[in-house]
Design a protein around this motif. Structure first.
Motif, PDB file in Angstrom:
ATOM      1  N   MET A 102       0.853  -1.192   0.000  1.00 21.86           N
ATOM      2  CA  MET A 102       0.000   0.000   0.000  1.00 21.86           C
ATOM      3  C   MET A 102       0.891   1.246   0.000  1.00 21.86           C
ATOM      4  O   MET A 102       1.900   1.290   0.719  1.00 21.86           O
ATOM      5  N   PRO A 103       0.544   2.253  -0.799  1.00 25.43           N
ATOM      6  CA  PRO A 103       1.408   3.440  -0.898  1.00 25.43           C
ATOM      7  C   PRO A 103       1.770   4.073   0.442  1.00 25.43           C
ATOM      8  O   PRO A 103       2.919   4.453   0.655  1.00 25.43           O
ATOM      9  N   ALA A 104       0.844   4.155   1.359  1.00 24.09           N
ATOM     10  CA  ALA A 104       1.125   4.790   2.658  1.00 24.09           C
ATOM     11  C   ALA A 104       2.092   3.977   3.512  1.00 24.09           C
ATOM     12  O   ALA A 104       2.658   4.502   4.474  1.00 24.09           O
ATOM     13  N   ASP A 105       2.302   2.709   3.168  1.00 23.64           N
ATOM     14  CA  ASP A 105       3.140   1.830   3.980  1.00 23.64           C
ATOM     15  C   ASP A 105       4.495   1.528   3.341  1.00 23.64           C
ATOM     16  O   ASP A 105       5.263   0.727   3.874  1.00 23.64           O
ATOM     17  N   ARG A 106       4.800   2.158   2.239  1.00 26.22           N
ATOM     18  CA  ARG A 106       6.071   1.902   1.544  1.00 26.22           C
ATOM     19  C   ARG A 106       7.239   2.548   2.273  1.00 26.22           C
ATOM     20  O   ARG A 106       7.068   3.487   3.036  1.00 26.22           O
ATOM     21  N   GLY A 107       8.422   1.996   2.021  1.00 19.29           N
ATOM     22  CA  GLY A 107       9.638   2.564   2.588  1.00 19.29           C
ATOM     23  C   GLY A 107       9.910   2.154   4.020  1.00 19.29           C
ATOM     24  O   GLY A 107      10.755   2.748   4.682  1.00 19.29           O
ATOM     25  N   ARG A 108       9.217   1.116   4.499  1.00 18.43           N
ATOM     26  CA  ARG A 108       9.399   0.682   5.892  1.00 18.43           C
ATOM     27  C   ARG A 108       9.884  -0.765   5.988  1.00 18.43           C
ATOM     28  O   ARG A 108       9.783  -1.379   7.032  1.00 18.43           O
ATOM     29  N   GLY A 109      10.372  -1.333   4.879  1.00 20.01           N
ATOM     30  CA  GLY A 109      10.880  -2.697   4.902  1.00 20.01           C
ATOM     31  C   GLY A 109       9.841  -3.775   4.661  1.00 20.01           C
ATOM     32  O   GLY A 109      10.152  -4.965   4.734  1.00 20.01           O
ATOM     33  N   ILE A 110       8.616  -3.376   4.366  1.00 16.76           N
ATOM     34  CA  ILE A 110       7.552  -4.362   4.153  1.00 16.76           C
ATOM     35  C   ILE A 110       7.810  -5.177   2.886  1.00 16.76           C
ATOM     36  O   ILE A 110       7.632  -6.398   2.870  1.00 16.76           O
ATOM     37  N   GLY A 111       8.249  -4.509   1.842  1.00 17.54           N
ATOM     38  CA  GLY A 111       8.553  -5.222   0.599  1.00 17.54           C
ATOM     39  C   GLY A 111       9.614  -6.291   0.806  1.00 17.54           C
ATOM     40  O   GLY A 111       9.492  -7.408   0.310  1.00 17.54           O
ATOM     41  N   ARG A 112      10.636  -5.960   1.571  1.00 13.86           N
ATOM     42  CA  ARG A 112      11.705  -6.930   1.838  1.00 13.86           C
ATOM     43  C   ARG A 112      11.177  -8.111   2.653  1.00 13.86           C
ATOM     44  O   ARG A 112      11.528  -9.268   2.394  1.00 13.86           O
ATOM     45  N   CYS A 113      10.329  -7.840   3.641  1.00 17.86           N
ATOM     46  CA  CYS A 113       9.720  -8.926   4.424  1.00 17.86           C
ATOM     47  C   CYS A 113       8.909  -9.853   3.518  1.00 17.86           C
ATOM     48  O   CYS A 113       8.978 -11.077   3.648  1.00 17.86           O
ATOM     49  N   LEU A 114       8.138  -9.250   2.624  1.00 17.86           N
ATOM     50  CA  LEU A 114       7.347 -10.059   1.688  1.00 17.86           C
ATOM     51  C   LEU A 114       8.242 -10.876   0.770  1.00 17.86           C
ATOM     52  O   LEU A 114       7.978 -12.060   0.533  1.00 17.86           O
ATOM     53  N   LEU A 115       9.298 -10.246   0.247  1.00 17.10           N
ATOM     54  CA  LEU A 115      10.236 -10.979  -0.621  1.00 17.10           C
ATOM     55  C   LEU A 115      10.852 -12.161   0.108  1.00 17.10           C
ATOM     56  O   LEU A 115      10.924 -13.270  -0.434  1.00 17.10           O
ATOM     57  N   ASP A 116      11.309 -11.933   1.334  1.00 11.49           N
ATOM     58  CA  ASP A 116      11.939 -13.014   2.099  1.00 11.49           C
ATOM     59  C   ASP A 116      10.949 -14.143   2.373  1.00 11.49           C
ATOM     60  O   ASP A 116      11.290 -15.322   2.234  1.00 11.49           O
ATOM     61  N   ALA A 117       9.721 -13.789   2.748  1.00 15.30           N
ATOM     62  CA  ALA A 117       8.717 -14.814   3.038  1.00 15.30           C
ATOM     63  C   ALA A 117       8.347 -15.596   1.777  1.00 15.30           C
ATOM     64  O   ALA A 117       8.198 -16.819   1.811  1.00 15.30           O
ATOM     65  N   LEU A 118       8.217 -14.889   0.664  1.00 13.58           N
ATOM     66  CA  LEU A 118       7.816 -15.573  -0.567  1.00 13.58           C
ATOM     67  C   LEU A 118       8.935 -16.455  -1.113  1.00 13.58           C
ATOM     68  O   LEU A 118       8.677 -17.567  -1.577  1.00 13.58           O
ATOM     69  N   THR A 119      10.169 -15.988  -1.041  1.00 11.73           N
ATOM     70  CA  THR A 119      11.259 -16.827  -1.540  1.00 11.73           C
ATOM     71  C   THR A 119      11.389 -18.093  -0.688  1.00 11.73           C
ATOM     72  O   THR A 119      11.621 -19.175  -1.228  1.00 11.73           O
ATOM     73  N   ALA A 120      11.210 -17.977   0.620  1.00  9.23           N
ATOM     74  CA  ALA A 120      11.239 -19.167   1.486  1.00  9.23           C
ATOM     75  C   ALA A 120      10.099 -20.114   1.119  1.00  9.23           C
ATOM     76  O   ALA A 120      10.286 -21.332   1.049  1.00  9.23           O
ATOM     77  N   ARG A 121       8.927 -19.558   0.873  1.00  7.46           N
ATOM     78  CA  ARG A 121       7.759 -20.375   0.504  1.00  7.46           C
ATOM     79  C   ARG A 121       7.980 -21.066  -0.840  1.00  7.46           C
ATOM     80  O   ARG A 121       7.657 -22.237  -1.010  1.00  7.46           O
ATOM     81  N   ALA A 122       8.519 -20.334  -1.809  1.00  7.21           N
ATOM     82  CA  ALA A 122       8.776 -20.918  -3.131  1.00  7.21           C
ATOM     83  C   ALA A 122       9.810 -22.043  -3.034  1.00  7.21           C
ATOM     84  O   ALA A 122       9.651 -23.102  -3.658  1.00  7.21           O
ATOM     85  N   ALA A 123      10.859 -21.839  -2.237  1.00  6.56           N
ATOM     86  CA  ALA A 123      11.864 -22.894  -2.043  1.00  6.56           C
ATOM     87  C   ALA A 123      11.226 -24.116  -1.396  1.00  6.56           C
ATOM     88  O   ALA A 123      11.508 -25.258  -1.785  1.00  6.56           O
ATOM     89  N   HIS A 124      10.354 -23.882  -0.428  1.00 10.75           N
ATOM     90  CA  HIS A 124       9.647 -24.981   0.237  1.00 10.75           C
ATOM     91  C   HIS A 124       8.783 -25.766  -0.761  1.00 10.75           C
ATOM     92  O   HIS A 124       8.608 -26.968  -0.612  1.00 10.75           O
ATOM     93  N   HIS A 125       8.253 -25.085  -1.767  1.00 18.01           N
ATOM     94  CA  HIS A 125       7.445 -25.734  -2.807  1.00 18.01           C
ATOM     95  C   HIS A 125       8.317 -26.394  -3.885  1.00 18.01           C
ATOM     96  O   HIS A 125       7.799 -26.913  -4.864  1.00 18.01           O
ATOM     97  N   GLY A 126       9.633 -26.322  -3.733  1.00 17.36           N
ATOM     98  CA  GLY A 126      10.521 -27.022  -4.646  1.00 17.36           C
ATOM     99  C   GLY A 126      11.079 -26.199  -5.787  1.00 17.36           C
ATOM    100  O   GLY A 126      11.782 -26.730  -6.649  1.00 17.36           O
ATOM    101  N   TYR A 127      10.829 -24.899  -5.802  1.00 18.74           N
ATOM    102  CA  TYR A 127      11.385 -24.052  -6.858  1.00 18.74           C
ATOM    103  C   TYR A 127      12.792 -23.638  -6.481  1.00 18.74           C
ATOM    104  O   TYR A 127      13.094 -23.409  -5.310  1.00 18.74           O
ATOM    105  N   ASP A 128      13.670 -23.549  -7.482  1.00 15.26           N
ATOM    106  CA  ASP A 128      15.038 -23.147  -7.183  1.00 15.26           C
ATOM    107  C   ASP A 128      15.356 -21.731  -7.661  1.00 15.26           C
ATOM    108  O   ASP A 128      16.465 -21.247  -7.478  1.00 15.26           O
ATOM    109  N   GLN A 129      14.378 -21.075  -8.270  1.00 16.56           N
ATOM    110  CA  GLN A 129      14.555 -19.676  -8.640  1.00 16.56           C
ATOM    111  C   GLN A 129      13.202 -18.990  -8.812  1.00 16.56           C
ATOM    112  O   GLN A 129      12.180 -19.649  -8.984  1.00 16.56           O
ATOM    113  N   LEU A 130      13.223 -17.677  -8.718  1.00 14.97           N
ATOM    114  CA  LEU A 130      12.062 -16.834  -8.970  1.00 14.97           C
ATOM    115  C   LEU A 130      12.480 -15.758  -9.960  1.00 14.97           C
ATOM    116  O   LEU A 130      13.628 -15.309  -9.944  1.00 14.97           O
TER     117      LEU A 130
END
Length: 154
Positions: A88-116
């Motif tokens: 959300m625009p009002a919530d940008r610049g506070r590290g939320i995007g990085r948290c989402l990236l880290d969570a999604l990459t961990a989830r994708a690896a757990h699902h067996g993907y080796d790259q995004l």
């Protein structure tokens, strides 16, 4: 920052995040029923993660999907899942995007993907976030100023 897996009840929020993710500066957001927008939605709720504010309301989301034509394929022709992320625009610049990236990459690896992979407009400030998170340019992306980036997962 609390992050949880997507649920079927998150569908409307994810559509809004898809609209934000596809926005180009100075242009209106695409309509919710845009067919191109629908191509970039998650194939199932468990391919998405949502960041929550202190009251438990979603403020950002990330997911992977497989959009035709594929953005990136492996040397043997296997599809690489494509990441979409928005905050959300009002919530940008506070590290939320990085948290989402880290969570999604961990989830994708757990699902067996080796790259995004991801597609980003070359003038999008998020390019810095993606580079810091380990994504590297893999070639031309979608649109005249789109860049395809890839990250190998642990």
């Amino acid at each position: 920052m609390p992050v949880r897996t997507g649920e079927p009840s998150d569908a409307a929020f994810i559509v809004e995040m898809a609209r934000l993710a596809s926005a180009i500066e100075g242009r209106p957001l695409p309509p919710v029923d845009d067919p191109l927008l629908a191509q970039g939605l998650p194939p199932s709720p468990d391919t998405s993660v949502l960041a929550l504010d202190h009251d438990g309301h979603p403020i950002g989301a990330a997911w992977w999907h497989f959009r035709e034509p594929l953005l990136v394929v492996t040397p043997d022709g296997a599809p690489v899942p494509e990441l979409v992320i928005a905050v959300m625009p009002a919530d940008r610049g506070r590290g939320i995007g990085r948290c989402l990236l880290d969570a999604l990459t961990a989830r994708a690896a757990h699902h067996g993907y080796d790259q995004l992979a991801l597609n980003v407009h070359i003038r999008n400030p998020a390019v810095r976030l993606y580079s810091r998170a380990g994504f590297v340019v893999a070639g031309k992306g979608r649109g005249p100023l789109g860049v395809a980036m890839v990250r190998h997962l642990p």
